[in-house]
Design a protein around this motif. Sequence first.
Motif, PDB file in Angstrom:
ATOM      1  N   SER A   1      48.330  14.655  35.328  1.00 34.84           N
ATOM      2  CA  SER A   1      47.212  14.005  36.011  1.00 34.84           C
ATOM      3  C   SER A   1      45.871  14.522  35.502  1.00 34.84           C
ATOM      4  O   SER A   1      44.948  13.736  35.248  1.00 34.84           O
ATOM      5  CB  SER A   1      47.300  14.243  37.521  1.00 34.84           C
ATOM      6  N   ILE A   2      45.765  15.826  35.343  1.00 39.12           N
ATOM      7  CA  ILE A   2      44.513  16.421  34.848  1.00 39.12           C
ATOM      8  C   ILE A   2      44.256  15.989  33.408  1.00 39.12           C
ATOM      9  O   ILE A   2      43.141  15.573  33.061  1.00 39.12           O
ATOM     10  CB  ILE A   2      44.553  17.954  34.956  1.00 39.12           C
ATOM     11  N   ASN A   3      45.275  16.070  32.558  1.00 38.74           N
ATOM     12  CA  ASN A   3      45.109  15.681  31.155  1.00 38.74           C
ATOM     13  C   ASN A   3      44.741  14.206  31.015  1.00 38.74           C
ATOM     14  O   ASN A   3      43.890  13.851  30.187  1.00 38.74           O
ATOM     15  CB  ASN A   3      46.365  16.003  30.356  1.00 38.74           C
ATOM     16  N   ASN A   4      45.344  13.344  31.814  1.00 42.69           N
ATOM     17  CA  ASN A   4      44.999  11.921  31.783  1.00 42.69           C
ATOM     18  C   ASN A   4      43.557  11.689  32.212  1.00 42.69           C
ATOM     19  O   ASN A   4      42.835  10.896  31.600  1.00 42.69           O
ATOM     20  CB  ASN A   4      45.940  11.107  32.667  1.00 42.69           C
ATOM     21  N   PHE A   5      43.123  12.378  33.251  1.00 36.39           N
ATOM     22  CA  PHE A   5      41.749  12.239  33.715  1.00 36.39           C
ATOM     23  C   PHE A   5      40.764  12.648  32.617  1.00 36.39           C
ATOM     24  O   PHE A   5      39.799  11.935  32.332  1.00 36.39           O
ATOM     25  CB  PHE A   5      41.522  13.087  34.970  1.00 36.39           C
ATOM     26  N   ILE A   6      41.013  13.787  31.992  1.00 33.92           N
ATOM     27  CA  ILE A   6      40.114  14.274  30.940  1.00 33.92           C
ATOM     28  C   ILE A   6      40.117  13.329  29.745  1.00 33.92           C
ATOM     29  O   ILE A   6      39.060  13.023  29.181  1.00 33.92           O
ATOM     30  CB  ILE A   6      40.507  15.711  30.519  1.00 33.92           C
ATOM     31  N   SER A   7      41.280  12.838  29.371  1.00 36.71           N
ATOM     32  CA  SER A   7      41.395  11.950  28.204  1.00 36.71           C
ATOM     33  C   SER A   7      40.747  10.587  28.433  1.00 36.71           C
ATOM     34  O   SER A   7      40.231   9.984  27.490  1.00 36.71           O
ATOM     35  CB  SER A   7      42.860  11.733  27.841  1.00 36.71           C
ATOM     36  N   ASN A   8      40.785  10.101  29.670  1.00 32.00           N
ATOM     37  CA  ASN A   8      40.313   8.751  29.965  1.00 32.00           C
ATOM     38  C   ASN A   8      38.855   8.673  30.414  1.00 32.00           C
ATOM     39  O   ASN A   8      38.383   7.592  30.757  1.00 32.00           O
ATOM     40  CB  ASN A   8      41.210   8.105  31.024  1.00 32.00           C
ATOM     41  N   HIS A   9      38.166   9.803  30.430  1.00 27.54           N
ATOM     42  CA  HIS A   9      36.762   9.825  30.843  1.00 27.54           C
ATOM     43  C   HIS A   9      35.939  10.571  29.794  1.00 27.54           C
ATOM     44  O   HIS A   9      36.405  11.549  29.212  1.00 27.54           O
ATOM     45  CB  HIS A   9      36.610  10.497  32.212  1.00 27.54           C
ATOM     46  N   ASP A  10      34.733  10.117  29.595  1.00 33.08           N
ATOM     47  CA  ASP A  10      33.833  10.746  28.638  1.00 33.08           C
ATOM     48  C   ASP A  10      33.077  11.870  29.356  1.00 33.08           C
ATOM     49  O   ASP A  10      31.951  11.682  29.823  1.00 33.08           O
ATOM     50  CB  ASP A  10      32.868   9.697  28.067  1.00 33.08           C
ATOM     51  N   ILE A  11      33.756  13.022  29.481  1.00 36.05           N
ATOM     52  CA  ILE A  11      33.210  14.132  30.260  1.00 36.05           C
ATOM     53  C   ILE A  11      33.269  15.432  29.473  1.00 36.05           C
ATOM     54  O   ILE A  11      34.015  15.565  28.502  1.00 36.05           O
ATOM     55  CB  ILE A  11      33.977  14.312  31.589  1.00 36.05           C
ATOM     56  N   GLU A  12      32.483  16.384  29.951  1.00 34.59           N
ATOM     57  CA  GLU A  12      32.543  17.757  29.454  1.00 34.59           C
ATOM     58  C   GLU A  12      33.065  18.616  30.603  1.00 34.59           C
ATOM     59  O   GLU A  12      32.440  18.676  31.679  1.00 34.59           O
ATOM     60  CB  GLU A  12      31.157  18.232  29.033  1.00 34.59           C
ATOM     61  N   VAL A  13      34.206  19.256  30.402  1.00 35.81           N
ATOM     62  CA  VAL A  13      34.794  20.098  31.441  1.00 35.81           C
ATOM     63  C   VAL A  13      34.065  21.434  31.464  1.00 35.81           C
ATOM     64  O   VAL A  13      33.940  22.099  30.442  1.00 35.81           O
ATOM     65  CB  VAL A  13      36.311  20.303  31.202  1.00 35.81           C
ATOM     66  N   ILE A  14      33.577  21.799  32.629  1.00 41.77           N
ATOM     67  CA  ILE A  14      32.878  23.071  32.812  1.00 41.77           C
ATOM     68  C   ILE A  14      33.884  24.169  33.175  1.00 41.77           C
ATOM     69  O   ILE A  14      33.855  25.260  32.627  1.00 41.77           O
ATOM     70  CB  ILE A  14      31.809  22.963  33.930  1.00 41.77           C
ATOM     71  N   ASP A  15      34.791  23.856  34.108  1.00 41.01           N
ATOM     72  CA  ASP A  15      35.762  24.845  34.567  1.00 41.01           C
ATOM     73  C   ASP A  15      36.890  24.128  35.289  1.00 41.01           C
ATOM     74  O   ASP A  15      36.729  22.979  35.732  1.00 41.01           O
ATOM     75  CB  ASP A  15      35.086  25.827  35.526  1.00 41.01           C
ATOM     76  N   ILE A  16      38.020  24.801  35.415  1.00 40.53           N
ATOM     77  CA  ILE A  16      39.143  24.304  36.211  1.00 40.53           C
ATOM     78  C   ILE A  16      39.606  25.446  37.098  1.00 40.53           C
ATOM     79  O   ILE A  16      39.913  26.536  36.611  1.00 40.53           O
ATOM     80  CB  ILE A  16      40.309  23.791  35.336  1.00 40.53           C
ATOM     81  N   LYS A  17      39.648  25.204  38.396  1.00 39.81           N
ATOM     82  CA  LYS A  17      40.116  26.186  39.376  1.00 39.81           C
ATOM     83  C   LYS A  17      41.503  25.769  39.835  1.00 39.81           C
ATOM     84  O   LYS A  17      41.748  24.603  40.123  1.00 39.81           O
ATOM     85  CB  LYS A  17      39.179  26.241  40.581  1.00 39.81           C
ATOM     86  N   PHE A  18      42.417  26.732  39.914  1.00 40.98           N
ATOM     87  CA  PHE A  18      43.813  26.455  40.254  1.00 40.98           C
ATOM     88  C   PHE A  18      44.191  27.214  41.518  1.00 40.98           C
ATOM     89  O   PHE A  18      43.755  28.350  41.727  1.00 40.98           O
ATOM     90  CB  PHE A  18      44.713  26.878  39.094  1.00 40.98           C
ATOM     91  N   SER A  19      45.028  26.595  42.344  1.00 43.98           N
ATOM     92  CA  SER A  19      45.470  27.231  43.580  1.00 43.98           C
ATOM     93  C   SER A  19      46.906  26.820  43.897  1.00 43.98           C
ATOM     94  O   SER A  19      47.338  25.721  43.550  1.00 43.98           O
ATOM     95  CB  SER A  19      44.553  26.801  44.729  1.00 43.98           C
ATOM     96  N   THR A  20      47.620  27.713  44.555  1.00 45.74           N
ATOM     97  CA  THR A  20      48.981  27.435  45.012  1.00 45.74           C
ATOM     98  C   THR A  20      49.067  27.756  46.501  1.00 45.74           C
ATOM     99  O   THR A  20      48.560  28.783  46.935  1.00 45.74           O
ATOM    100  CB  THR A  20      50.007  28.299  44.251  1.00 45.74           C
ATOM    101  N   ALA A  21      49.715  26.879  47.245  1.00 47.28           N
ATOM    102  CA  ALA A  21      49.877  27.103  48.684  1.00 47.28           C
ATOM    103  C   ALA A  21      51.301  26.776  49.084  1.00 47.28           C
ATOM    104  O   ALA A  21      51.912  25.844  48.557  1.00 47.28           O
ATOM    105  CB  ALA A  21      48.908  26.232  49.474  1.00 47.28           C
ATOM    106  N   ALA A  22      51.825  27.554  50.027  1.00 42.62           N
ATOM    107  CA  ALA A  22      53.157  27.283  50.572  1.00 42.62           C
ATOM    108  C   ALA A  22      53.021  26.286  51.709  1.00 42.62           C
ATOM    109  O   ALA A  22      52.134  26.404  52.557  1.00 42.62           O
ATOM    110  CB  ALA A  22      53.792  28.574  51.069  1.00 42.62           C
ATOM    111  N   ARG A  23      53.880  25.298  51.703  1.00 43.32           N
ATOM    112  CA  ARG A  23      53.890  24.299  52.775  1.00 43.32           C
ATOM    113  C   ARG A  23      54.814  24.752  53.894  1.00 43.32           C
ATOM    114  O   ARG A  23      55.835  25.360  53.652  1.00 43.32           O
ATOM    115  CB  ARG A  23      54.388  22.956  52.258  1.00 43.32           C
TER     116      ARG A  23
END
Length: 58
Positions: free
Chosen positions: A17-39
């Motif tokens: 999903s992230i790779n598709n978003f970056i590939s399909n938009h003319d953007i410059e990525v500044i940063d990516i924050k990642f998180s994990t949570a238990a359901r």
Amino acid sequence: MKVKTFSSNLTNKLDMSINNFISNHDIEVIDIKFSTAARQDNYGSLLFSAMVIYKDKE
């Protein structure tokens, strides 16, 4: 600056999903924050989330 959030219970789906978003938009990525949570469900599953911080290319 803008943000886009993504989440999935599968890391490969989140990556895609992230790779598709970056590939399909003319953007410059500044940063990516990642998180994990238990359901709190019957399966004890995890939720993986990422926030892409970006700006539109001029």
